[in-house]
Design a protein around this motif. Structure first.
Motif, mmCIF file in Angstrom:
data_model
loop_
_atom_site.group_PDB
_atom_site.id
_atom_site.type_symbol
_atom_site.label_atom_id
_atom_site.label_comp_id
_atom_site.label_asym_id
_atom_site.label_seq_id
_atom_site.Cartn_x
_atom_site.Cartn_y
_atom_site.Cartn_z
ATOM 1 N N GLU A 169 0.839 -1.203 0.000
ATOM 2 C CA GLU A 169 0.000 0.000 0.000
ATOM 3 C C GLU A 169 0.868 1.245 0.000
ATOM 4 O OE1 GLU A 169 -3.944 0.211 2.087
ATOM 5 O OE2 GLU A 169 -2.841 1.622 3.360
ATOM 6 N N ASP A 197 -5.096 6.282 -0.544
ATOM 7 C CA ASP A 197 -4.400 5.017 -0.298
ATOM 8 C C ASP A 197 -4.578 4.118 -1.513
ATOM 9 O OD1 ASP A 197 -3.962 5.937 2.335
ATOM 10 O OD2 ASP A 197 -5.876 5.078 2.993
ATOM 11 N N ARG A 219 -3.960 0.434 -2.699
ATOM 12 C CA ARG A 219 -3.663 -0.929 -2.242
ATOM 13 C C ARG A 219 -3.378 -1.792 -3.474
ATOM 14 N NH1 ARG A 219 -7.669 -3.301 2.159
ATOM 15 N NH2 ARG A 219 -6.844 -1.406 3.175
#
Length: 228
Positions: A46, A136, A138
């Motif tokens: 991440e 974020d 991922r």
């Protein structure tokens, strides 16, 4: 003469079965390598970048260029990897705006690292946690990414499609050389009998979005033994 003819036919059948088995073993080996290279690592990486949310969603040139720069820097360690699934979370107090931000950043990923994301599946989500404007990303990479830990362990020896093809071929060759108590090769009388060598190649790709179910594709080659 009959015994000699039967022995010749049986020997030919064995040779054909073994040749077919070798061909299937090669195909199975190639499929096994392809499956391992395209397996998705369940351990994700991440990265988080901070962007001008309103500017990125609105398409402002300065905001987009700054976001691209942040993404290039964050993704630098993964330049030689290939992403299979990408889940992106936009931080915003409003869920809809967070999803819009994540979706906009997804659109930039292919621009900044086209080789990494060429075959990836993307999805966008929102996070109402601060700091707002953060994103974020991922990353679920395909197996073999040198910077990602936890690659799937290789299959135990004797458990892959190559072993399946070899075991089936051995059984076929044994059937072709069945002998009577007198040592005479036995070729079934009546209608021709068929030895079927089947290699089952199973490849499983694990993915989160969209889901990919395991598939089994049987392939068969036939060797026909004419009666003596």
């Amino acid at each position: 003469a009959t015994i000699g003819a039967g022995a010749t036919i049986a020997a030919a059948a064995v040779g054909a079965a073994q040749g077919t088995a070798a061909a299937f073993a090669t195909v199975a080996a190639e499929a096994e390598v392809a499956a391992s290279e395209n397996a998705i690592n369940p351990v994700y990486e991440e990265v988080t970048v901070q962007v001008d949310a309103a500017g990125v969603v609105g398409g402002a040139d300065n905001a987009l260029e700054e976001a691209r720069g942040e993404l290039r820097s964050a993704l630098g360690p993964y330049a030689t990897c290939r992403a299979g699934v990408v889940l992106t979370f936009g931080h915003d107090p409003d869920i809809g705006s967070g999803v819009d931000l994540a979706d906009a950043v997804n659109g930039l990923l292919g621009e900044v690292a086209p080789d990494v994301f060429a075959d990836a599946a993307f999805d966008a989500f929102a996070s109402i946690a601060e700091p707002y404007g953060a994103v974020d990303v991922r990353l679920y990479f395909l197996a073999g990414c040198p910077t990602a830990d936890g690659d799937p362990a290789p299959a135990p020896p004797g458990s892959g499609p190559v072993a399946t093809a070899t075991a089936t071929a051995t059984a076929a060759a044994t059937a072709a050389t069945t002998a009577t108590s007198a040592g005479r090769p036995t070729v079934p009388a009546g209608p021709p009998s068929t030895i079927v060598v089947t290699a089952i190649i199973v490849s499983t790709v694990e993915a989160t979005a969209p889901p990919v179910r395991p598939s089994t594709t049987p392939t068969a080659a036939q060797v026909t033994i004419a009666p003596a």
